[in-house]
Design a protein around this motif. Structure first.
Motif, PDB file in Angstrom:
ATOM      1  N   VAL A   7      -4.883  12.691   3.000  1.00 62.13           N
ATOM      2  CA  VAL A   7      -4.134  11.436   2.978  1.00 62.13           C
ATOM      3  C   VAL A   7      -4.768  10.556   1.901  1.00 62.13           C
ATOM      4  O   VAL A   7      -5.960  10.318   1.918  1.00 62.13           O
ATOM      5  CB  VAL A   7      -4.194  10.715   4.346  1.00 62.13           C
ATOM      6  N   ARG A  33      -3.861   0.961  -2.936  1.00 58.92           N
ATOM      7  CA  ARG A  33      -3.500  -0.444  -2.855  1.00 58.92           C
ATOM      8  C   ARG A  33      -2.809  -0.845  -4.142  1.00 58.92           C
ATOM      9  O   ARG A  33      -3.323  -0.623  -5.236  1.00 58.92           O
ATOM     10  CB  ARG A  33      -4.749  -1.304  -2.638  1.00 58.92           C
ATOM     11  N   VAL A  35      -4.628   6.838   0.000  1.00 55.04           N
ATOM     12  CA  VAL A  35      -4.168   5.467   0.185  1.00 55.04           C
ATOM     13  C   VAL A  35      -4.437   4.691  -1.090  1.00 55.04           C
ATOM     14  O   VAL A  35      -5.559   4.672  -1.594  1.00 55.04           O
ATOM     15  CB  VAL A  35      -4.902   4.808   1.378  1.00 55.04           C
ATOM     16  N   ILE A  58       0.905   5.312   0.699  1.00 55.64           N
ATOM     17  CA  ILE A  58       0.157   6.375   1.362  1.00 55.64           C
ATOM     18  C   ILE A  58       0.823   7.689   0.996  1.00 55.64           C
ATOM     19  O   ILE A  58       1.999   7.899   1.290  1.00 55.64           O
ATOM     20  CB  ILE A  58       0.133   6.190   2.886  1.00 55.64           C
ATOM     21  N   SER A  87       0.746  11.937   1.197  1.00 52.89           N
ATOM     22  CA  SER A  87       0.275  13.055   1.983  1.00 52.89           C
ATOM     23  C   SER A  87       1.272  14.186   1.818  1.00 52.89           C
ATOM     24  O   SER A  87       2.239  14.072   1.072  1.00 52.89           O
ATOM     25  CB  SER A  87       0.138  12.656   3.457  1.00 52.89           C
ATOM     26  N   LEU A  99      -1.166  -1.236   8.910  1.00 53.56           N
ATOM     27  CA  LEU A  99      -1.703  -0.300   7.928  1.00 53.56           C
ATOM     28  C   LEU A  99      -2.728   0.619   8.577  1.00 53.56           C
ATOM     29  O   LEU A  99      -2.729   1.835   8.339  1.00 53.56           O
ATOM     30  CB  LEU A  99      -2.336  -1.061   6.756  1.00 53.56           C
ATOM     31  N   THR A 121      -0.859   3.152  10.889  1.00 56.21           N
ATOM     32  CA  THR A 121      -0.094   4.090  10.064  1.00 56.21           C
ATOM     33  C   THR A 121      -1.013   5.134   9.437  1.00 56.21           C
ATOM     34  O   THR A 121      -0.745   6.333   9.497  1.00 56.21           O
ATOM     35  CB  THR A 121       0.688   3.341   8.965  1.00 56.21           C
ATOM     36  N   THR A 122      -2.097   4.696   8.850  1.00 59.20           N
ATOM     37  CA  THR A 122      -3.051   5.606   8.212  1.00 59.20           C
ATOM     38  C   THR A 122      -3.660   6.555   9.244  1.00 59.20           C
ATOM     39  O   THR A 122      -3.758   7.764   9.010  1.00 59.20           O
ATOM     40  CB  THR A 122      -4.162   4.810   7.504  1.00 59.20           C
ATOM     41  N   TYR A 123      -4.018   6.025  10.383  1.00 59.99           N
ATOM     42  CA  TYR A 123      -4.612   6.836  11.447  1.00 59.99           C
ATOM     43  C   TYR A 123      -3.645   7.920  11.929  1.00 59.99           C
ATOM     44  O   TYR A 123      -4.017   9.085  12.072  1.00 59.99           O
ATOM     45  CB  TYR A 123      -5.019   5.914  12.608  1.00 59.99           C
ATOM     46  N   LEU A 167      -0.971   9.198  10.350  1.00 62.05           N
ATOM     47  CA  LEU A 167      -0.704  10.182   9.301  1.00 62.05           C
ATOM     48  C   LEU A 167      -1.886  11.127   9.104  1.00 62.05           C
ATOM     49  O   LEU A 167      -1.703  12.318   8.861  1.00 62.05           O
ATOM     50  CB  LEU A 167      -0.349   9.484   7.993  1.00 62.05           C
ATOM     51  N   ALA A 168      -3.106  10.605   9.222  1.00 64.84           N
ATOM     52  CA  ALA A 168      -4.298  11.442   9.059  1.00 64.84           C
ATOM     53  C   ALA A 168      -4.399  12.489  10.164  1.00 64.84           C
ATOM     54  O   ALA A 168      -4.994  13.545   9.969  1.00 64.84           O
ATOM     55  CB  ALA A 168      -5.557  10.576   9.036  1.00 64.84           C
ATOM     56  N   VAL A 171       0.856  -1.186   0.000  1.00 64.87           N
ATOM     57  CA  VAL A 171       0.000   0.000   0.000  1.00 64.87           C
ATOM     58  C   VAL A 171       0.891   1.235   0.000  1.00 64.87           C
ATOM     59  O   VAL A 171       1.886   1.284   0.728  1.00 64.87           O
ATOM     60  CB  VAL A 171      -0.940   0.007   1.225  1.00 64.87           C
TER      61      VAL A 171
END
Length: 95
Positions: free
Chosen positions: A89, A93, A91, A8, A10, A75, A78-80, A82-83, A6
């Motif tokens: 953000v 796949r 993402v 990401i 930003s 994942l 990490t997404t949480y 960075l957001a 994935v």
């Protein structure tokens, strides 16, 4: 590594210390800043890295040797994280 991957994207204008947040996980092997290595008891490996691209923005690469619970948890966190430091953000796949 031929498992899930994935990307990401930003702005990364506010630095996020991903490794610090993952240090408390039992699967944490090593890491610093945006780079993290995790390994599960069954040998599953997850790598998180900041990648500089030819384009304007760098990206965070989250990849694993197989899609399992550790990959999905890593994942998600990490997404949480960075957001929390960005208003945008994206993402993607990779198949």
């Amino acid at each position: 590594m031929s498992g899930p991957e994935v990307h990401i994207e930003s702005y990364f204008s506010i630095e996020t210390d991903l490794a610090q947040s993952f240090r408390e996980w039992s699967e944490f092997v090593k890491g610093e800043g945006y780079c993290v290595e995790l390994q599960s008891d069954d040998g599953g490996l997850v790598l998180i890295n900041l990648i500089q691209t030819d384009e304007e923005r760098p990206l965070i690469l989250v990849k694993s040797d197989h899609e399992g619970e550790l990959f999905q948890r890593a994942l998600g966190l990490t997404t949480y994280l960075l957001a929390g430091h960005s208003d945008c953000v994206m993402v993607h796949r990779r198949v």
